[in-house]
Design a protein around this motif. Structure first.
Motif, PDB file in Angstrom:
ATOM      1  N   TYR A 158       0.853  -1.195   0.000  1.00  0.00           N
ATOM      2  CA  TYR A 158       0.000   0.000   0.000  1.00  0.00           C
ATOM      3  C   TYR A 158       0.886   1.241   0.000  1.00  0.00           C
ATOM      4  CZ  TYR A 158      -3.874  -3.113   1.168  1.00  0.00           C
ATOM      5  OH  TYR A 158      -4.812  -4.113   1.141  1.00  0.00           O
ATOM      6  N   TRP A 166      -5.074   6.166   5.893  1.00  0.00           N
ATOM      7  CA  TRP A 166      -4.437   4.873   6.162  1.00  0.00           C
ATOM      8  C   TRP A 166      -4.942   4.285   7.483  1.00  0.00           C
ATOM      9  CZ3 TRP A 166      -2.529   0.783   4.270  1.00  0.00           C
ATOM     10  CH2 TRP A 166      -1.738  -0.085   5.017  1.00  0.00           C
ATOM     11  N   TYR A 168      -7.903   4.769   8.858  1.00  0.00           N
ATOM     12  CA  TYR A 168      -9.258   4.251   8.634  1.00  0.00           C
ATOM     13  C   TYR A 168      -9.210   2.887   7.935  1.00  0.00           C
ATOM     14  CZ  TYR A 168     -11.596   8.624   9.957  1.00  0.00           C
ATOM     15  OH  TYR A 168     -12.076   9.697  10.647  1.00  0.00           O
ATOM     16  N   MET A 169      -8.311   2.747   6.963  1.00  0.00           N
ATOM     17  CA  MET A 169      -8.187   1.479   6.246  1.00  0.00           C
ATOM     18  C   MET A 169      -7.706   0.372   7.170  1.00  0.00           C
ATOM     19  SD  MET A 169      -6.571   2.920   2.657  1.00  0.00           S
ATOM     20  CE  MET A 169      -6.254   1.285   2.014  1.00  0.00           C
ATOM     21  N   GLN A 170      -6.798   0.701   8.076  1.00  0.00           N
ATOM     22  CA  GLN A 170      -6.272  -0.293   9.008  1.00  0.00           C
ATOM     23  C   GLN A 170      -7.325  -0.764   9.997  1.00  0.00           C
ATOM     24  OE1 GLN A 170      -3.565  -1.424   7.390  1.00  0.00           O
ATOM     25  NE2 GLN A 170      -2.607  -1.641   9.397  1.00  0.00           N
ATOM     26  N   THR A 173      -9.602  -3.816   8.210  1.00  0.00           N
ATOM     27  CA  THR A 173      -8.897  -4.821   7.409  1.00  0.00           C
ATOM     28  C   THR A 173      -9.656  -6.146   7.337  1.00  0.00           C
ATOM     29  OG1 THR A 173      -7.627  -5.450   9.382  1.00  0.00           O
ATOM     30  CG2 THR A 173      -6.634  -3.832   7.884  1.00  0.00           C
ATOM     31  N   THR A 176     -11.501  -6.526   3.979  1.00  0.00           N
ATOM     32  CA  THR A 176     -10.802  -6.268   2.725  1.00  0.00           C
ATOM     33  C   THR A 176     -11.003  -7.417   1.738  1.00  0.00           C
ATOM     34  OG1 THR A 176      -8.663  -5.780   1.722  1.00  0.00           O
ATOM     35  CG2 THR A 176      -8.668  -7.298   3.589  1.00  0.00           C
ATOM     36  N   GLU A 192     -12.799  -3.395  -4.407  1.00  0.00           N
ATOM     37  CA  GLU A 192     -12.086  -2.944  -3.213  1.00  0.00           C
ATOM     38  C   GLU A 192     -11.991  -1.415  -3.195  1.00  0.00           C
ATOM     39  OE1 GLU A 192      -9.618  -3.338   0.345  1.00  0.00           O
ATOM     40  OE2 GLU A 192     -11.328  -4.323  -0.606  1.00  0.00           O
ATOM     41  N   ILE A 196     -13.594   0.799  -0.018  1.00  0.00           N
ATOM     42  CA  ILE A 196     -12.849   1.753   0.804  1.00  0.00           C
ATOM     43  C   ILE A 196     -13.431   3.162   0.638  1.00  0.00           C
ATOM     44  CG2 ILE A 196     -10.591   2.767   1.242  1.00  0.00           C
ATOM     45  CD1 ILE A 196      -9.315   0.186   0.270  1.00  0.00           C
TER      46      ILE A 196
END
Length: 772
Positions: A158, A166, A168-170, A173, A176, A192, A196
């Motif tokens: 990434y 980042w 928020y994405m973590q 997970t 995903t 994907e 997101i």
């Protein structure tokens, strides 16, 4: 008998003759040097690449087939003559389909599209060959897919320089779609990005879209492995040389624009009358048509907090479900204040027609007795300026009654019905706080009904009142109904002496007598329906595979029985507790049904249905009230029998429909449905099922359920049907034939499928909507 066999033989000979003639002329209008596209197949050498998923990329399909067997519409077109000035030829061509002529250019484009789709699945070296097979003036086309080896993701990286995004994405997970070892599937990569983006839009990123995410894929030489990296592009401003972080927007102010008119500009709207209600500006003309409290209760945008796309959708859904609203639109204006990015929301509301009146006229047919009915309904969609919907309905019906045995004054049936229903678009219950009421998207329904029936044999009055709640999930897949209280009062003010002597005073007619006595039914119940299509549910059953699950449970009389026990209430001569000298019913009832529609293609589907129900009387009752008992036969049951003419069990019937009911139901159906032409669809079906009693009643010999013989009492029917899809409702015409008749234990009468007799075994049904 010999004449019937002869006529049947002639019928089948004519049918075969017509089919042969039609098939011989299928290329009648295929020009010389061209070919009729007769069949298209997609073949794959990899079970992971399913041909059904690729048919959408085929640009040329052959003429449609009825039930996937007969190209009826092509044959109808070919019945027309070449002289197009004649109306009959024009009519046949409009009803039919012109032959699909093979086009090599479209074939090559389709081959390329299919190959591209397979490449996108991760099979980068896949090839697709288009092959043809000619027979006379017909051609069969096949697309043969050789997928080769799939490219796999070896490593996943990434490149997300924005630390807030980042983080928020973590935090998400677990959901995903990207995983090491997966196929290099372009569709998954795009999904994907969408996933997101939706997550970020729930956390203030009002201006964000999925195009800000890109990928780079580095393949390892001489392998089928890919190193995949997801990149985040910087926020695009007017000056491309300046790269900034993606802004998070906060909700500054929420404004309500009622009586919104799309033809007027915003400045004129803001000059209308206004008020400030709990910090929210409300703009209106003259007088607000809805109370400001209702506006706040249905909006979900939170001032001073991060913009949330889910809150916006929830607000749309809340306002759209209010009968008083015709259109809802939410407009945002963004601006900067110091270092903060803010949005003002303008909820634009257009009111619906508040009052309406409607008239209905209908013809009735009850077991051959003809009649007519008329009804008038008046509704107010905004009774207390809170989108409360009040509906008042009056209905009158008259029917000529035939076949009566006895000395009756007249031979007509008159029915008068008055109904009132009041629907509140919120939950009403004491002691609930406002925050809970606002979170639950429930409707409260209050109903009252009075039904007066004047027959030659008796006069009957049914009065009822109910209090219930209805609510659903956000995706509208799951719907709930809770009947908090439902009170029904059956009153028989007059019964003809001859009817009473003939039917009610006989010892073995307990079922009939029970259902012609005054009675209370005080019940509560819960029902839920799950539909996998949810908000996308459509009347077109060929859109895709879906299923529906329904369950219901209800109980009656328990509170009254407990009260009778506590107060040592006296029983009547039949051993029943009474309220105001009127006995009350006591029972528990449960129902379960499952239906699934499996799409074969965009014109054909297979649907099947299974249903089970059981009702058990106890305590203050030995019988289930007639309105709550099960029956078999009819347009939505085993269609080889007319309504309420099958069962229970092996009971042959005695001409009294009250005796052809039961306490337990078991049914199943399967249909092959095909879209024919225009708005006409067809179906062939097989139905099976019956009803049984849980107790042994003298008036229903053979009707009691038994584990060692119930399977022998399953009735089976088959038939064909036609449906006219008018968009907002469907007209259905079904003809069913008996196949196995449980009223007989053996011989030709038990198996009419081998010895059919039209006058004995056929039943015609007309209904609105699909049977399941």
């Amino acid at each position: 008998m010999g004449g019937q066999i002869k006529h049947r033989s002639l019928f089948w000979l004519w049918a075969i003759y017509l089919l042969v003639v039609a098939s011989c002329s299928s290329t009648k209008y295929v020009p010389e040097g061209t070919y009729l596209l007769d069949e298209v197949k997609v073949n794959s050498d990899n079970k992971e690449v399913k041909p059904a998923d690729l048919t959408m990329f085929i640009r040329q399909q052959p003429n449609t087939k009825w039930f996937n067997l007969f190209k009826t519409q092509l044959h109808i077109y070919n019945l027309s003559g070449r002289d197009t000035t004649k109306w009959v030829n024009r009519a046949l061509r409009r009803m039919g389909d012109a032959p699909v002529i093979f086009d090599s250019y479209e074939t090559e484009r389709s081959r390329q599209e299919v190959e591209k789709a397979v490449h996108n699945m991760g099979y980068m070296s896949a090839t697709v060959d288009a092959g043809t097979q000619v027979k006379g003036k017909k051609i069969m086309l096949s697309y043969d897919i050789q997928t080769g080896k799939a490219y796999k993701v070896r490593s996943l990286h990434y490149d997300i320089p924005d630390t807030t995004i980042w983080n928020y994405m973590q935090q998400d997970t677990a959901t995903t779609l990207l995983k090491v070892g997966m196929n290099m599937d372009i569709n998954v990569l795009d999904n994907e990005r969408t996933r997101i983006t939706a997550l970020l839009q729930q956390n203030g990123y009002y201006r964000f879209n999925k195009e800000y995410f890109t990928y780079t894929a580095d393949t390892v030489r001489n392998t089928y492995l890919v190193d995949l990296t997801m990149h985040l592009e910087p926020y695009r401003t007017g000056d491309d040389s300046v790269q900034v972080k993606h802004p998070q927007f906060y909700v500054n102010q929420v404004n309500f624009l009622t009586d919104y008119n799309a033809l007027e500009n915003n400045d004129e709207e803001l000059e209308e009358d206004s008020m400030l209600y709990k910090g929210y500006p409300v703009f209106y003309r003259g007088k607000p048509f809805v109370r400001p409290r209702i506006l706040l209760a249905n909006q979900r945008l939170r001032k001073g907090e991060l913009y949330n796309g889910n809150d916006v959708q929830q607000t749309y859904q809340n306002f759209n479900r209010l009968p008083v609203m015709r259109y809802t639109n939410i407009r945002f204006e963004e601006f900067q204040r110091n270092d903060s990015s803010l949005v003002d929301a303008y909820i634009q509301l257009t009111k619906n027609k508040l009052r309406s009146i409607s008239f209905e006229v209908e013809g009735t047919n009850s077991a051959g007795d003809l009649g007519a009915a008329a009804a008038v309904s008046v509704s107010n969609q905004n009774l207390f300026r809170g989108s409360e919907s009040l509906t008042l309905r009056l209905r009158g019906a008259y029917e000529a009654v035939s076949g009566l045995q006895g000395d009756y004054r007249n031979e007509s049936y008159t029915e008068l019905t008055a109904e009132a229903s009041l629907n509140f678009p919120r939950i009403l219950f004491p002691f609930l706080n406002h925050s809970f009421v606002n979170r639950i998207r429930a409707n409260t329904l209050l109903e009252m009904r009075y039904n007066f029936q004047l027959r030659p044999e008796f006069t009957r009055i049914i009065a009822s009142t109910g209090w219930s709640y209805q609510w659903g999930t956000k995706q509208q897949r799951l719907r709930h109904r809770l009947d908090l209280l439902d009170v029904n009062y059956l009153y028989m003010p007059w019964i003809h002496p001859d009817f009473k002597k003939r039917y009610l005073e006989q010892e073995d007619n307990y079922i009939v007598r029970y259902n012609y006595e005054d009675r209370f039914i005080v019940r509560s119940g819960y029902n839920f329906t799950y539909n996998s299509n949810g908000a996308n549910m459509s009347a077109n059953v060929f859109n895709g595979t879906s299923y529906t699950l329904r369950a219901n449970i209800e109980a009656a009389g328990n509170w009254l029985y407990a009260l009778a026990k506590l107060t040592n209430m006296r029983k009547n001569k039949d051993g029943e507790y009474t309220i105001f000298n009127i006995p009350f019913a006591q029972y528990i009832k449960g129902d379960f049904a499952f239906a699934k529609n499996i799409a074969i293609d965009n014109r054909n589907s297979i649907a099947y249905h299974m249903a089970f129900g059981i009702a058990f009387p106890y305590g203050n009752a030995e019988m289930i009230p007639f309105e709550k008992r099960y029956f078999a036969g009819g347009a939505n049951s085993v269609r080889g029998w007319s309504v309420r003419s099958l069962g229970p069990g092996s009971f042959v019937g005695d001409g009294n429909f009250l005796n052809q009911t039961g306490d337990l139901k078991l049914e199943g159906s399967i249909e092959y449905r095909s879209n024919l032409f225009w708005k006409l669809a067809g179906a062939v079906f097989i139905d099976a099922g019956n009803v049984w009693t849980l107790r042994n009643y003298e008036s229903q010999p053979g009707g009691q359920f038994s584990f060692n013989k119930f399977y022998k009492q399953i009735a089976v029917a088959y038939g064909i049907g036609f449906r006219i899809d008018l968009g907002f409702f469907i007209l259905r015409f079904d003809g069913g034939m008996k196949a196995i008749n449980p009223a007989y234990s053996s011989g030709s009468d038990r198996y009419p499928i081998f010895h059919p007799r039209f006058s004995r075994d056929f039943a015609f049904h007309f209904a609105v909507g699909y049977p399941f």
